[in-house]
Design a protein around this motif. Structure first.
Motif, short mmCIF file in Angstrom:
data_model
loop_
_atom_site.label_atom_id
_atom_site.label_comp_id
_atom_site.label_asym_id
_atom_site.label_seq_id
_atom_site.Cartn_x
_atom_site.Cartn_y
_atom_site.Cartn_z
N SER A 106 57.66 74.43 55.16
CA SER A 106 56.10 74.58 55.87
C SER A 106 55.29 74.42 54.40
CB SER A 106 55.18 75.82 55.90
OG SER A 106 54.58 75.82 56.33
N PHE A 107 55.63 74.55 53.05
CA PHE A 107 55.12 74.37 52.43
C PHE A 107 55.26 72.87 51.66
CE2 PHE A 107 54.31 73.88 47.67
CZ PHE A 107 53.31 74.30 47.89
N ASN A 108 55.85 72.41 51.86
CA ASN A 108 56.81 70.74 51.87
C ASN A 108 55.58 70.12 52.46
OD1 ASN A 108 58.50 71.47 49.37
ND2 ASN A 108 60.30 71.29 50.88
N ASN A 109 56.00 70.10 53.52
CA ASN A 109 54.76 69.83 54.59
C ASN A 109 53.89 69.81 54.30
OD1 ASN A 109 54.87 67.32 57.06
ND2 ASN A 109 54.39 69.76 57.93
N THR A 110 52.87 71.44 53.78
CA THR A 110 51.12 71.17 53.65
C THR A 110 51.02 69.81 51.84
OG1 THR A 110 51.66 72.89 54.55
CG2 THR A 110 49.80 72.41 52.75
N ILE A 111 51.93 69.63 51.49
CA ILE A 111 51.66 68.87 49.84
C ILE A 111 51.68 67.54 50.31
CG2 ILE A 111 52.10 71.45 49.11
CD1 ILE A 111 54.66 70.63 47.61
N ILE A 119 53.75 66.61 38.08
CA ILE A 119 53.80 68.69 38.07
C ILE A 119 52.24 68.60 37.87
CG2 ILE A 119 53.85 69.23 36.55
CD1 ILE A 119 54.76 70.49 38.49
N LEU A 120 51.19 68.15 37.00
CA LEU A 120 49.97 68.33 37.04
C LEU A 120 48.92 67.94 38.20
CD1 LEU A 120 49.40 68.02 33.75
CD2 LEU A 120 49.64 70.16 34.40
N THR A 121 49.22 66.64 38.81
CA THR A 121 48.72 65.81 40.05
C THR A 121 49.81 67.10 41.08
OG1 THR A 121 48.87 63.81 39.17
CG2 THR A 121 48.25 64.01 41.04
N LEU A 122 50.37 67.18 40.99
CA LEU A 122 50.78 68.21 42.49
C LEU A 122 50.41 69.62 42.88
CD1 LEU A 122 53.07 69.10 44.16
CD2 LEU A 122 54.49 69.85 42.18
N LEU A 123 50.33 70.27 41.40
CA LEU A 123 49.06 71.15 41.20
C LEU A 123 47.99 71.37 41.59
CD1 LEU A 123 50.83 72.64 38.10
CD2 LEU A 123 50.93 73.33 40.64
N GLU A 124 47.44 70.08 40.88
CA GLU A 124 45.95 69.55 41.52
C GLU A 124 45.99 69.64 43.09
OE1 GLU A 124 41.74 68.88 41.72
OE2 GLU A 124 43.52 69.92 39.46
N GLY A 125 46.93 68.96 43.41
CA GLY A 125 46.55 68.92 45.21
C GLY A 125 46.84 70.18 45.97
N ILE A 129 43.73 71.50 47.82
CA ILE A 129 44.25 71.78 49.54
C ILE A 129 43.78 73.48 49.75
CG2 ILE A 129 46.42 72.87 51.07
CD1 ILE A 129 47.76 70.24 49.52
N ALA A 130 43.99 74.54 48.55
CA ALA A 130 43.84 75.61 48.45
C ALA A 130 42.08 75.92 48.71
CB ALA A 130 44.31 76.61 48.08
N MET A 131 41.25 75.27 47.90
CA MET A 131 39.91 75.14 47.88
C MET A 131 39.54 74.87 49.23
SD MET A 131 37.38 72.82 45.66
CE MET A 131 37.96 71.47 46.69
N VAL A 132 39.84 73.52 49.91
CA VAL A 132 39.77 73.42 51.40
C VAL A 132 39.58 74.20 51.53
CG1 VAL A 132 39.96 71.71 53.10
CG2 VAL A 132 39.79 70.73 50.39
N ARG A 133 40.82 74.67 52.52
CA ARG A 133 41.11 75.54 53.23
C ARG A 133 40.31 76.81 53.50
NH1 ARG A 133 47.91 77.24 53.84
NH2 ARG A 133 46.93 75.30 55.44
#
Length: 192
Positions: A106-111, A119-125, A129-133
């Motif tokens: 589920s996490f892989n599908n979400t990101i 890694i920094l771009t991944l963490l920013e993504g 996602i968390a902010m919008v949710r």
């Protein structure tokens, strides 16, 4: 948790030899169904992987042996150590009996596409996602008519309240009652 791809176990043995790991039961199920198709075999596989005791594990294996033969039992023996795929052998100190990787899927599908980024771009993504949710849920909560309990929980309480009207409380001791949703025959005293 892995899918048992070739080379995964030897590689992990070299890098982290003492770290416990598990196999995803969903992926085991997929492999099992290719050799032993059918709904019954599917249910029996889950009975084996979800067993909480040696007794229920052996009972499920016996059922598979009587249904599909010893070849299916051998299939399970070839998977690997029991502590990697069946609940009753999991290390209790890990405090987790999960034998699927649904959360990871589920996490892989979400990101999504951020998975392939540095890694920094991944963490920013992930942060975005968390902010919008969070903001979306806050906006929904701001639209609630009544304060306190959210509408979903309020509806569940309403349904449970309606269902509880059919329940009957039978005294069983000082301040203790047995609650049943069926009308049963109460014992009648011969003195009354």
């Amino acid at each position: 948790m892995s899918y048992r791809q070739k080379g995964t176990d030897p590689s992990l043995d070299q890098v982290w030899p003492t770290v416990p790991r598990r196999y995803c039961a969903r992926h085991l199920c997929k492999n099992f169904k290719s050799e032993y198709p059918g709904i019954l075999m599917h249910k029996l596989l889950w009975a084996v992987t979800k067993a909480y005791s040696a007794f229920s594990f052996k009972k499920a294996l016996q059922k598979i042996a009587s249904t599909a033969g010893l070849g299916a039992v051998k299939w399970f023996k070839d998977i690997g150590p029991l502590d990697r795929w069946t609940r009753w052998k999991f290390d209790c100190q890990l405090s987790c009996d999960e034998n699927t990787n649904n959360f990871v899927e589920s996490f892989n599908n979400t990101i999504g596409v951020d998975r392939s980024c540095p890694i920094l771009t991944l963490l920013e993504g992930v942060r975005r996602i968390a902010m919008v949710r969070h903001a979306t849920r806050q906006q929904l909560a701001d639209q609630w008519v009544e304060e306190g309990i959210c509408p979903n929980i309020r509806e569940r309480v309403r349904v449970l309240t309606k269902e509880s009207r059919k329940c009957h409380a039978y005294p069983s001791g000082r301040g203790e009652y047995e609650v049943s949703n069926r009308r049963s025959m109460l014992p009648v005293s011969l003195n009354s």
